[in-house]
Design a protein around this motif. Sequence first.
Motif, short mmCIF file in Angstrom:
data_model
loop_
_atom_site.label_atom_id
_atom_site.label_comp_id
_atom_site.label_asym_id
_atom_site.label_seq_id
_atom_site.Cartn_x
_atom_site.Cartn_y
_atom_site.Cartn_z
N ASP A 29 -6.40 3.08 5.64
CA ASP A 29 -7.62 2.71 4.90
C ASP A 29 -7.29 1.78 3.74
O ASP A 29 -8.01 0.80 3.49
CB ASP A 29 -8.35 3.94 4.39
CG ASP A 29 -9.01 4.75 5.49
OD1 ASP A 29 -9.17 4.22 6.63
OD2 ASP A 29 -9.37 5.91 5.23
N ARG A 30 -6.20 2.08 3.03
CA ARG A 30 -5.80 1.21 1.90
C ARG A 30 -5.41 -0.17 2.40
O ARG A 30 -5.79 -1.18 1.81
CB ARG A 30 -4.65 1.84 1.13
CG ARG A 30 -5.06 3.02 0.27
CD ARG A 30 -4.03 3.38 -0.79
NE ARG A 30 -2.67 3.49 -0.30
CZ ARG A 30 -2.02 4.64 -0.09
NH1 ARG A 30 -2.62 5.79 -0.33
NH2 ARG A 30 -0.79 4.64 0.35
N VAL A 31 -4.66 -0.22 3.50
CA VAL A 31 -4.26 -1.51 4.08
C VAL A 31 -5.48 -2.28 4.54
O VAL A 31 -5.62 -3.48 4.25
CB VAL A 31 -3.25 -1.31 5.24
CG1 VAL A 31 -2.98 -2.63 5.96
CG2 VAL A 31 -1.96 -0.69 4.73
N SER A 32 -6.40 -1.62 5.22
CA SER A 32 -7.62 -2.28 5.68
C SER A 32 -8.41 -2.87 4.52
O SER A 32 -8.89 -4.01 4.60
CB SER A 32 -8.51 -1.30 6.45
OG SER A 32 -7.93 -0.96 7.68
N ALA A 33 -8.52 -2.12 3.44
CA ALA A 33 -9.26 -2.60 2.27
C ALA A 33 -8.58 -3.82 1.65
O ALA A 33 -9.25 -4.79 1.28
CB ALA A 33 -9.39 -1.48 1.24
N GLU A 34 -7.26 -3.77 1.57
CA GLU A 34 -6.52 -4.90 0.99
C GLU A 34 -6.60 -6.13 1.90
O GLU A 34 -6.74 -7.25 1.41
CB GLU A 34 -5.07 -4.51 0.72
CG GLU A 34 -4.91 -3.49 -0.38
CD GLU A 34 -5.41 -3.99 -1.73
OE1 GLU A 34 -5.25 -5.19 -2.04
OE2 GLU A 34 -5.96 -3.17 -2.48
N LEU A 35 -6.50 -5.93 3.19
CA LEU A 35 -6.62 -7.04 4.13
C LEU A 35 -8.01 -7.67 4.02
O LEU A 35 -8.15 -8.89 4.02
CB LEU A 35 -6.36 -6.59 5.57
CG LEU A 35 -4.90 -6.32 5.93
CD1 LEU A 35 -4.82 -5.64 7.30
CD2 LEU A 35 -4.10 -7.61 5.92
N HIS A 36 -9.01 -6.83 3.91
CA HIS A 36 -10.38 -7.33 3.79
C HIS A 36 -10.56 -8.13 2.49
O HIS A 36 -11.18 -9.20 2.49
CB HIS A 36 -11.39 -6.19 3.86
CG HIS A 36 -12.80 -6.65 3.80
ND1 HIS A 36 -13.42 -7.27 4.86
CD2 HIS A 36 -13.71 -6.64 2.80
CE1 HIS A 36 -14.65 -7.60 4.51
NE2 HIS A 36 -14.85 -7.22 3.26
N ALA A 37 -9.99 -7.63 1.42
CA ALA A 37 -10.11 -8.30 0.12
C ALA A 37 -9.40 -9.66 0.12
O ALA A 37 -9.79 -10.56 -0.61
CB ALA A 37 -9.55 -7.42 -0.98
N ALA B 226 0.82 -1.21 0.00
CA ALA B 226 0.00 0.00 0.00
C ALA B 226 0.86 1.26 0.00
O ALA B 226 0.47 2.28 -0.57
CB ALA B 226 -0.94 0.00 1.20
N ALA B 227 2.02 1.21 0.64
CA ALA B 227 2.90 2.38 0.74
C ALA B 227 3.82 2.49 -0.46
O ALA B 227 4.52 3.50 -0.60
CB ALA B 227 3.72 2.30 2.02
N ASN B 228 3.83 1.52 -1.32
CA ASN B 228 4.76 1.47 -2.44
C ASN B 228 4.68 2.69 -3.34
O ASN B 228 5.67 3.11 -3.91
CB ASN B 228 4.53 0.21 -3.27
CG ASN B 228 5.62 -0.03 -4.27
OD1 ASN B 228 6.78 0.24 -4.02
ND2 ASN B 228 5.25 -0.56 -5.42
N ASP B 229 3.53 3.31 -3.43
CA ASP B 229 3.38 4.48 -4.30
C ASP B 229 4.33 5.61 -3.92
O ASP B 229 4.86 6.29 -4.78
CB ASP B 229 1.94 5.00 -4.26
CG ASP B 229 0.96 4.01 -4.86
OD1 ASP B 229 1.39 3.16 -5.66
OD2 ASP B 229 -0.22 4.08 -4.52
#
Length: 90
Positions: free
Chosen positions: A57-65, A40-43
């Motif tokens: 929020d990005r990490v949470s979304a990716e973990l959920h997915a 998520a922080a790679n950008d």
Amino acid sequence: MMNNINNLEQLCDYFDGLIEHDDADLLFASSYVRGFILIAANDASDEEQPLTAELADRVSAELHAARSELTPQDKVIVDNFWQQIQPCFC
């Protein structure tokens, strides 16, 4: 220790320090979550990148997915670990 973490480099140092613990669940959860944080922080490609609410929020979304790749027990372990470190993200 968690109160002093406010950027990606400090968080990675915290994760590195967990290697000394003899807790397989902690090591699993930290390495699993770390991977999602780094993706998520790679950008930004910046070790000094602040731990922002947007990043969380990005990490949470990716973990959920990715939940389907974990067993129910592993989901609990990962969720608990993620909840413990989320306060580092402002």
